[in-house]
Design an enzyme around this catalytic site. Structure first.
Site, PDB file in Angstrom:
ATOM      1  N   GLY A  96     -14.675  12.739 -19.834  1.00 49.98           N
ATOM      2  CA  GLY A  96     -13.261  12.818 -19.216  1.00 49.98           C
ATOM      3  C   GLY A  96     -12.239  12.095 -20.014  1.00 49.98           C
ATOM      4  O   GLY A  96     -11.216  11.498 -19.553  1.00 49.98           O
ATOM      5  N   HIS A 101      -7.795   8.966 -29.038  1.00 46.27           N
ATOM      6  CA  HIS A 101      -7.904   7.769 -29.889  1.00 46.27           C
ATOM      7  C   HIS A 101      -8.765   6.853 -29.121  1.00 46.27           C
ATOM      8  O   HIS A 101      -8.633   6.537 -28.061  1.00 46.27           O
ATOM      9  CB  HIS A 101      -6.405   7.104 -30.302  1.00 46.27           C
ATOM     10  CG  HIS A 101      -6.440   5.957 -31.062  1.00 46.27           C
ATOM     11  ND1 HIS A 101      -6.121   6.143 -32.230  1.00 46.27           N
ATOM     12  CD2 HIS A 101      -6.848   4.614 -30.749  1.00 46.27           C
ATOM     13  CE1 HIS A 101      -6.076   4.749 -32.837  1.00 46.27           C
ATOM     14  NE2 HIS A 101      -6.487   3.875 -32.034  1.00 46.27           N
ATOM     15  N   HIS A 103     -10.755   4.072 -27.116  1.00 46.36           N
ATOM     16  CA  HIS A 103      -9.900   2.928 -26.441  1.00 46.36           C
ATOM     17  C   HIS A 103     -10.885   2.567 -25.367  1.00 46.36           C
ATOM     18  O   HIS A 103     -11.707   3.367 -24.926  1.00 46.36           O
ATOM     19  CB  HIS A 103      -8.853   3.367 -25.834  1.00 46.36           C
ATOM     20  CG  HIS A 103      -8.710   4.486 -24.870  1.00 46.36           C
ATOM     21  ND1 HIS A 103      -8.689   5.811 -25.429  1.00 46.36           N
ATOM     22  CD2 HIS A 103      -8.882   4.697 -23.518  1.00 46.36           C
ATOM     23  CE1 HIS A 103      -8.704   6.791 -24.291  1.00 46.36           C
ATOM     24  NE2 HIS A 103      -8.926   5.999 -23.231  1.00 46.36           N
ATOM     25  N   HIS A 105     -11.001   0.606 -21.404  1.00 50.27           N
ATOM     26  CA  HIS A 105     -10.382   0.292 -20.500  1.00 50.27           C
ATOM     27  C   HIS A 105     -10.903  -1.153 -20.001  1.00 50.27           C
ATOM     28  O   HIS A 105     -11.995  -1.078 -19.831  1.00 50.27           O
ATOM     29  CB  HIS A 105     -10.627   1.141 -19.133  1.00 50.27           C
ATOM     30  CG  HIS A 105     -10.093   2.433 -19.570  1.00 50.27           C
ATOM     31  ND1 HIS A 105      -8.829   3.119 -19.090  1.00 50.27           N
ATOM     32  CD2 HIS A 105     -10.633   3.523 -20.268  1.00 50.27           C
ATOM     33  CE1 HIS A 105      -8.666   4.452 -19.370  1.00 50.27           C
ATOM     34  NE2 HIS A 105      -9.684   4.940 -19.931  1.00 50.27           N
TER      35      HIS A 105
HETATM   36  P1  AMP Z   1      -9.045   8.144 -21.110  1.00 50.04           P
HETATM   37  O1  AMP Z   1      -8.824   9.328 -19.700  1.00 50.04           O
HETATM   38  O2  AMP Z   1      -9.933   7.345 -21.196  1.00 50.04           O
HETATM   39  O3  AMP Z   1      -8.565   9.025 -22.177  1.00 50.04           O
HETATM   40  O4  AMP Z   1      -7.677   7.253 -20.622  1.00 50.04           O
HETATM   41  C1  AMP Z   1      -6.334   7.301 -21.178  1.00 50.04           C
HETATM   42  C2  AMP Z   1      -5.404   6.529 -20.538  1.00 50.04           C
HETATM   43  O5  AMP Z   1      -4.278   6.284 -21.095  1.00 50.04           O
HETATM   44  C3  AMP Z   1      -4.970   6.542 -19.049  1.00 50.04           C
HETATM   45  O6  AMP Z   1      -5.728   5.591 -18.220  1.00 50.04           O
HETATM   46  C4  AMP Z   1      -3.726   6.524 -18.926  1.00 50.04           C
HETATM   47  O7  AMP Z   1      -3.138   6.187 -17.873  1.00 50.04           O
HETATM   48  C5  AMP Z   1      -3.356   5.970 -19.909  1.00 50.04           C
HETATM   49  N1  AMP Z   1      -1.960   6.314 -20.714  1.00 50.04           N
HETATM   50  C6  AMP Z   1      -1.661   7.428 -21.150  1.00 50.04           C
HETATM   51  N2  AMP Z   1      -0.265   7.301 -21.838  1.00 50.04           N
HETATM   52  C7  AMP Z   1      -0.155   6.075 -21.618  1.00 50.04           C
HETATM   53  C8  AMP Z   1       1.212   5.398 -22.251  1.00 50.04           C
HETATM   54  N3  AMP Z   1       2.209   5.778 -22.762  1.00 50.04           N
HETATM   55  N4  AMP Z   1       1.014   4.106 -21.940  1.00 50.04           N
HETATM   56  C9  AMP Z   1       0.011   3.431 -21.672  1.00 50.04           C
HETATM   57  N5  AMP Z   1      -1.005   3.841 -21.173  1.00 50.04           N
HETATM   58  C10 AMP Z   1      -1.114   5.419 -21.255  1.00 50.04           C
END
Ligand code: AMP
Length: 116
Positions: A96, A101, A103, A105
């Site tokens: 999901g 990139h 990351h 959480h």
């Molecule tokens: P994932 O689904 O693990 O790829 O998580 C991507 C995360 O990036 C989500 O929790 C989004 O809310 C967060 N996200 C997307 N765009 C931004 C942004 N510009 N600044 C901070 N968080 C973001």
């Protein structure tokens, strides 16, 4: 293959702003724009890597270990050590992952009601 136009690459190039919690030459920790918990911080390395596997397999052990040391430092800054927290990383379609990139959480600040 790494997509230079993903949103975190733009954040790293300062084309898009973010709320920084911690930054150094190698890593950036910033608030998630759509928090799923009272505290929701994302941590990214500045090197190009799509997901966890790519980060760990393609980069120096010292960078990988530094990343997790910094994550622990940020957890302290956020005051999450007492109450506890979750660290999650999503990879690929099945995981999901939305932003390609790598990351993590970091979630906490309240009782987290979603369980694995
Ligand atoms: P994932 O689904 O693990 O790829 O998580 C991507 C995360 O990036 C989500 O929790 C989004 O809310 C967060 N996200 C997307 N765009 C931004 C942004 N510009 N600044 C901070 N968080 C973001």
């Amino acid at each position: 293959m790494y997509d230079n136009n993903n949103i975190f690459a733009k954040i790293l190039r300062k084309e898009i702003s973010c709320e920084i919690i911690y930054e150094d030459e190698n890593f950036l920790f910033f608030k998630d724009i759509d928090p799923k918990a009272k505290i929701h911080v994302l941590g990214i390395p500045k090197v190009e890597c799509v997901d966890f596997s790519e980060f760990v397999s393609k980069h120096e052990d010292s960078l990988v270990s530094q990343f997790f040391k910094r994550a622990e430092y940020v957890i302290n800054i956020l005051g999450l050590n007492n109450g506890g927290y979750k660290i999650i990383t999503n990879s690929g379609l099945n995981g999901g992952q939305e932003v390609p990139h790598f990351h993590i959480h970091i979630l906490g600040g309240e009782k987290l009601n979603f369980k694995l």
